[in-house]
Design a protein around this motif. Structure first.
Motif, PDB file in Angstrom:
ATOM      1  N   LYS A   4       0.819  -1.205   0.000  1.00 20.29           N
ATOM      2  CA  LYS A   4       0.000   0.000   0.000  1.00 20.29           C
ATOM      3  C   LYS A   4       0.855   1.258   0.000  1.00 20.29           C
ATOM      4  O   LYS A   4       0.474   2.278  -0.539  1.00 20.29           O
ATOM      5  CB  LYS A   4      -0.947  -0.010   1.202  1.00 20.29           C
ATOM      6  N   THR A   5       2.004   1.212   0.622  1.00 15.96           N
ATOM      7  CA  THR A   5       2.929   2.338   0.584  1.00 15.96           C
ATOM      8  C   THR A   5       4.267   1.823   0.098  1.00 15.96           C
ATOM      9  O   THR A   5       4.840   0.935   0.697  1.00 15.96           O
ATOM     10  CB  THR A   5       3.089   2.969   1.978  1.00 15.96           C
ATOM     11  N   THR A   7       8.000   3.170  -1.933  1.00 19.28           N
ATOM     12  CA  THR A   7       8.825   4.141  -2.629  1.00 19.28           C
ATOM     13  C   THR A   7       9.279   3.524  -3.937  1.00 19.28           C
ATOM     14  O   THR A   7      10.018   2.546  -3.959  1.00 19.28           O
ATOM     15  CB  THR A   7      10.046   4.535  -1.777  1.00 19.28           C
ATOM     16  N   LYS A  19       7.421  18.508   2.275  1.00 14.43           N
ATOM     17  CA  LYS A  19       6.289  17.951   2.998  1.00 14.43           C
ATOM     18  C   LYS A  19       5.670  18.938   3.987  1.00 14.43           C
ATOM     19  O   LYS A  19       4.669  18.634   4.608  1.00 14.43           O
ATOM     20  CB  LYS A  19       6.704  16.663   3.721  1.00 14.43           C
ATOM     21  N   ASN A  22       0.632  21.324   2.435  1.00  6.90           N
ATOM     22  CA  ASN A  22      -0.380  20.361   2.023  1.00  6.90           C
ATOM     23  C   ASN A  22      -1.730  21.067   1.935  1.00  6.90           C
ATOM     24  O   ASN A  22      -2.012  21.993   2.684  1.00  6.90           O
ATOM     25  CB  ASN A  22      -0.469  19.203   3.020  1.00  6.90           C
ATOM     26  N   THR A  84       6.840   8.492  -5.297  1.00  7.88           N
ATOM     27  CA  THR A  84       6.364   7.533  -4.293  1.00  7.88           C
ATOM     28  C   THR A  84       4.952   7.098  -4.647  1.00  7.88           C
ATOM     29  O   THR A  84       4.063   7.952  -4.813  1.00  7.88           O
ATOM     30  CB  THR A  84       6.377   8.150  -2.884  1.00  7.88           C
ATOM     31  N   ILE A  86       1.898   5.935  -3.192  1.00  8.24           N
ATOM     32  CA  ILE A  86       1.304   5.873  -1.857  1.00  8.24           C
ATOM     33  C   ILE A  86       0.260   4.767  -1.782  1.00  8.24           C
ATOM     34  O   ILE A  86       0.183   4.034  -0.793  1.00  8.24           O
ATOM     35  CB  ILE A  86       0.681   7.235  -1.498  1.00  8.24           C
ATOM     36  N   ARG A  87      -0.545   4.653  -2.832  1.00 11.80           N
ATOM     37  CA  ARG A  87      -1.565   3.598  -2.872  1.00 11.80           C
ATOM     38  C   ARG A  87      -1.731   3.121  -4.300  1.00 11.80           C
ATOM     39  O   ARG A  87      -1.960   3.935  -5.203  1.00 11.80           O
ATOM     40  CB  ARG A  87      -2.900   4.129  -2.347  1.00 11.80           C
ATOM     41  N   ARG A 100      -0.240   8.871  -5.964  1.00 17.59           N
ATOM     42  CA  ARG A 100       1.220   8.924  -6.063  1.00 17.59           C
ATOM     43  C   ARG A 100       1.696  10.335  -5.785  1.00 17.59           C
ATOM     44  O   ARG A 100       0.993  11.310  -6.037  1.00 17.59           O
ATOM     45  CB  ARG A 100       1.688   8.454  -7.444  1.00 17.59           C
ATOM     46  N   GLU A 101       2.888  10.424  -5.231  1.00 19.13           N
ATOM     47  CA  GLU A 101       3.515  11.712  -4.964  1.00 19.13           C
ATOM     48  C   GLU A 101       4.697  11.876  -5.914  1.00 19.13           C
ATOM     49  O   GLU A 101       5.550  10.991  -6.017  1.00 19.13           O
ATOM     50  CB  GLU A 101       3.989  11.802  -3.515  1.00 19.13           C
ATOM     51  N   THR A 110       0.745  15.604  -4.853  1.00 21.64           N
ATOM     52  CA  THR A 110       0.137  14.316  -4.547  1.00 21.64           C
ATOM     53  C   THR A 110      -1.113  14.198  -5.403  1.00 21.64           C
ATOM     54  O   THR A 110      -2.046  14.996  -5.248  1.00 21.64           O
ATOM     55  CB  THR A 110      -0.212  14.193  -3.057  1.00 21.64           C
ATOM     56  N   HIS A 112      -4.318  11.945  -7.144  1.00 23.78           N
ATOM     57  CA  HIS A 112      -5.247  10.832  -6.957  1.00 23.78           C
ATOM     58  C   HIS A 112      -5.934  10.571  -8.299  1.00 23.78           C
ATOM     59  O   HIS A 112      -6.608  11.453  -8.835  1.00 23.78           O
ATOM     60  CB  HIS A 112      -6.268  11.198  -5.886  1.00 23.78           C
TER      61      HIS A 112
END
Length: 208
Positions: A4-5, A7, A19, A22, A84, A86-87, A100-101, A110, A112
């Protein structure tokens, strides 16, 4: 199966702490057709800027779609520092629901994936960014043309700053234009060297 996470790729480059910023965005609508742009209304909409690029890549539409919608390929882009996943989505690492980032030198996003129709459309929303953005729309649209694939990459946004939002948004528009073109150019070069359609295992097997 991807965790799920995960890199996907990390480049050894200076990290100035992206970071810290946001913002959550929930605006999403159907994409305008080729050659058309949606107009935003209201005080925020008047400051929004559109990036709408069409670029032709000499490769089959399935290959171009798979390359550009797969975040694992973005580590090859010179301005990208880290990617990255992320999901994962419902189709390997991509597909509906993928998050993804992507961290570049001047922008961190980030994304979706909210619509994934291979090989013609991927639509996404920006859920986090630095600098902070208000995001109206984002999608990649693909169309087979003689000699390859025409890609349309569309996004509409503004910098969410309390003051001088207009000038900052104009500056960010040129940053995004340059970033889109570098990604598309990288895809064109890589697909010319390693056509995905010749490798059953995809991009990684093509480069093996």
């Amino acid at each position: 199966m991807l965790e799920k996470t995960q890199t996907v790729a990390t480049l050894t480059r200076f990290d100035p702490g992206f970071k810290l910023c946001n913002i959550h965005i929930e605006v999403i609508r159907s994409p305008p057709p080729f050659g058309q742009q949606r107009r935003s209304t209201g005080p925020e909409g008047r400051r929004m800027r559109t990036v709408d690029i069409e670029y032709t890549i000499a490769a089959p539409i399935e290959d171009v779609f798979d390359w550009l919608t797969d975040a694992t390929n973005y580590w090859m882009v010179p301005t990208v520092r880290e990617v990255t996943l992320i999901r994962p989505g419902d189709i390997q690492g991509s597909g509906n629901g993928a998050v993804r980032e992507v961290r570049a030198w001047l922008l961190s996003l980030t994304e979706h994936v909210v619509e994934y129709r291979r090989p013609t459309l991927m639509r996404y929303r920006i859920e986090g960014s630095c600098p902070k953005l208000r995001h109206d729309e984002g999608f990649m649209e693909f169309r087979a043309v003689p000699g390859g694939t025409q890609v349309r990459w569309y996004t509409r946004f503004e910098v969410a700053a309390p003051v001088v939002s207009g000038p900052l948004t104009l500056w960010m528009q040129w940053v995004v234009i340059a970033g889109f073109r570098i990604v598309l150019h990288t895809a064109a070069i890589d697909l010319r060297r390693f056509p995905l359609s010749r490798a059953p295992g995809g991009a990684s097997e093509a480069r093996a």
